[in-house]
Design an enzyme around this catalytic site. Structure first.
Site, PDB file in Angstrom:
ATOM      1  N   ASP A  89      30.976  36.468  61.546  1.00  0.00           N
ATOM      2  CA  ASP A  89      32.134  36.887  62.329  1.00  0.00           C
ATOM      3  C   ASP A  89      31.638  37.387  63.679  1.00  0.00           C
ATOM      4  O   ASP A  89      30.487  37.779  63.837  1.00  0.00           O
ATOM      5  CB  ASP A  89      32.896  37.975  61.574  1.00  0.00           C
ATOM      6  CG  ASP A  89      34.308  38.162  62.080  1.00  0.00           C
ATOM      7  OD1 ASP A  89      34.683  37.469  63.039  1.00  0.00           O
ATOM      8  OD2 ASP A  89      35.027  39.002  61.519  1.00  0.00           O
ATOM      9  N   ASP A 270      37.771  34.945  53.118  1.00  0.00           N
ATOM     10  CA  ASP A 270      36.783  36.000  52.905  1.00  0.00           C
ATOM     11  C   ASP A 270      37.517  37.315  52.756  1.00  0.00           C
ATOM     12  O   ASP A 270      38.622  37.478  53.278  1.00  0.00           O
ATOM     13  CB  ASP A 270      35.803  36.096  54.078  1.00  0.00           C
ATOM     14  CG  ASP A 270      36.409  36.865  55.249  1.00  0.00           C
ATOM     15  OD1 ASP A 270      36.149  38.079  55.355  1.00  0.00           O
ATOM     16  OD2 ASP A 270      37.169  36.277  56.041  1.00  0.00           O
ATOM     17  N   CYS A 308      36.071  35.257  30.503  1.00  0.00           N
ATOM     18  CA  CYS A 308      35.071  35.181  31.569  1.00  0.00           C
ATOM     19  C   CYS A 308      33.679  34.918  30.996  1.00  0.00           C
ATOM     20  O   CYS A 308      33.298  35.487  29.966  1.00  0.00           O
ATOM     21  CB  CYS A 308      35.074  36.481  32.369  1.00  0.00           C
ATOM     22  SG  CYS A 308      33.904  36.504  33.746  1.00  0.00           S
ATOM     23  N   CYS A 310      30.824  35.298  32.959  1.00  0.00           N
ATOM     24  CA  CYS A 310      29.836  35.860  33.881  1.00  0.00           C
ATOM     25  C   CYS A 310      28.773  36.646  33.112  1.00  0.00           C
ATOM     26  O   CYS A 310      28.939  36.970  31.934  1.00  0.00           O
ATOM     27  CB  CYS A 310      30.515  36.742  34.933  1.00  0.00           C
ATOM     28  SG  CYS A 310      30.967  38.407  34.376  1.00  0.00           S
ATOM     29  N   CYS A 313      30.176  39.959  31.578  1.00  0.00           N
ATOM     30  CA  CYS A 313      31.064  39.816  30.416  1.00  0.00           C
ATOM     31  C   CYS A 313      30.344  39.277  29.189  1.00  0.00           C
ATOM     32  O   CYS A 313      30.762  39.558  28.052  1.00  0.00           O
ATOM     33  CB  CYS A 313      32.245  38.916  30.778  1.00  0.00           C
ATOM     34  SG  CYS A 313      33.445  39.740  31.851  1.00  0.00           S
ATOM     35  N   HIS A 339      30.790  40.656  38.263  1.00  0.00           N
ATOM     36  CA  HIS A 339      32.003  40.197  37.576  1.00  0.00           C
ATOM     37  C   HIS A 339      33.104  39.829  38.568  1.00  0.00           C
ATOM     38  O   HIS A 339      33.703  38.751  38.456  1.00  0.00           O
ATOM     39  CB  HIS A 339      32.524  41.262  36.615  1.00  0.00           C
ATOM     40  CG  HIS A 339      33.889  40.927  36.106  1.00  0.00           C
ATOM     41  ND1 HIS A 339      34.110  39.973  35.134  1.00  0.00           N
ATOM     42  CD2 HIS A 339      35.121  41.359  36.495  1.00  0.00           C
ATOM     43  CE1 HIS A 339      35.408  39.848  34.922  1.00  0.00           C
ATOM     44  NE2 HIS A 339      36.053  40.676  35.739  1.00  0.00           N
TER      45      HIS A 339
END
Length: 374
Positions: A89, A270, A308, A310, A313, A339
């Site tokens: 940015d 974003d 989930c 991930c 998890c 997560h």
């Protein structure tokens, strides 16, 4: 940048951007790595999460550690060891959020460092010079962002400045490319205009006429307006944006915001929300948000989200996360951030699959139905 429109389902788009540091498949959420790092995580975590691009910030990295130092140490990729793409940015949002320390004029903005009070002057050219040092894959131009609501006079001034700075920036960038500078870097302009259709059309028309830009962003939203105002503004604005270039909605947002704006033809997003909320105890799941601080999770042996896959998890319980948070253990920040980012990135992957299979409408309906079952 090589841009490919892979599929359209309704207004939702699946595209592929091929850049110097690999492909980015959209819809895409870009984790925010303001200081060349996503808070609590490292480059290996980001690779394990499948992040194809992350966002850094020119204002912060210019001040610390400095753009010449980052260049010396291999640009953002060498400095952070993250091998995939970076978008940086320009610093316009920081000028907005730190407005007490900033003074704008027709050529740029003077600001005082929030770190040591030193004065610096950003111009469309100097912002690009810093991003050349960073070797960003996508460079955002300097823009004039205003809070909402605001007067027509201030919004029109914002548009005029942003257009002038955009012309200065693209002219300078094309001159630099002739010199061999920034040849593999891409540049995006930022559409302003508040929630006014008149001003959004004015800004989009002026900026999108500059055909040398590689992509276009919608800026100046999620700064105080209502959600439906944001959605209506995006839906109106995208009609003036090229179909053969990426569309980026800056600083947005919740999972619902992402779904609604994909539905309106946006490709890139974003937001600090997944990582900031994780650190504060709010975690996103298939069925909505949970607050891990709550006493109800103290002895809960279930994972955060049973749907989930991930790392968090598949290895830890809600009870353990509740304990880590309450004990102020630093490991909590990493596990919670992993997560939440996995949730966001996986949501984008599933959205892309739905668009490629032309079942976007059904996917959106199912997304909301799952939340009703909470």
């Amino acid at each position: 940048m090589d841009f490919k429109l892979d599929a359209v389902s309704g207004e939702a788009r699946a595209t592929t951007l091929t850049m110097a540091h690999g492909e980015v498949q959209t819809p895409v959420f870009m984790p925010v790595g303001t200081q060349a790092v996503v808070k609590a995580l490292d480059f290996n975590d980001m690779l394990n999460l499948g992040a194809q691009i992350i966002l850094g910030n020119t204002y912060h990295l210019f001040l610390r550690p400095s753009s010449p130092l980052i260049k010396k140490l291999g640009g953002l990729h060498g400095f952070s060891n993250f091998p995939n793409n970076f978008l940086t940015d320009s610093g316009g949002f920081q000028a907005f959020s730190l407005s007490k320390n900033t003074k704008q004029d027709e050529n740029g903005m003077m600001f005082k460092s929030h770190i040591d009070g030193s004065k610096h002057y950003f111009t469309p050219k100097s912002v690009l010079d810093a991003q050349y040092d960073f070797n960003s894959d996508i460079m955002m131009i300097l823009d004039d962002l205003v809070a909402l609501p605001n007067t027509d006079e201030r919004i029109e001034l914002s548009i005029n400045r942003t257009t002038k700075w955009a012309q200065d920036a693209i002219t300078y960038h094309m001159e630099q490319k002739v010199k061999g500078i920034g040849v593999d870097q891409n540049i995006f302009a930022i559409i302003q205009g508040g929630t006014s259709k008149k001003f959004r059309e004015m800004s989009a028309t002026q900026l999108c006429a500059m055909s040398d830009y590689d992509g276009f962003a919608i800026g100046g939203l999620s700064v105080g307006e209502l959600n439906n105002e944001m959605y209506d503004t995006v839906e109106f604005t995208v009609q003036f944006m090229p179909k053969d270039k990426p569309r980026y909605l800056m600083g947005v947002g919740t999972p619902e915001d992402l779904i609604e704006n994909i539905d309106r033809g946006v490709d890139m997003f974003d937001c600090v929300m997944p990582t900031r909320n994780a650190r504060n105890g709010t975690l996103f799941t298939t069925f909505g948000r949970i607050n891990i601080r709550n006493a109800q999770f103290k002895a809960d042996a279930k994972p955060l989200d049973e749907k989930c896959e991930c790392y968090t998890c598949t290895n830890f319980t809600r009870a353990y996360l509740n304990h880590l948070y309450r004990a102020n253990e630093m490991t909590y920040f990493r596990l919670a951030s992993i997560h939440n980012l996995h949730y966001y990135l996986n949501l984008m992957r599933k959205a892309r699959e739905a668009i490629l299979e032309d079942r976007w409408k059904e996917f959106k309906i199912e997304f909301y139905k799952k939340r009703e079952k909470k």
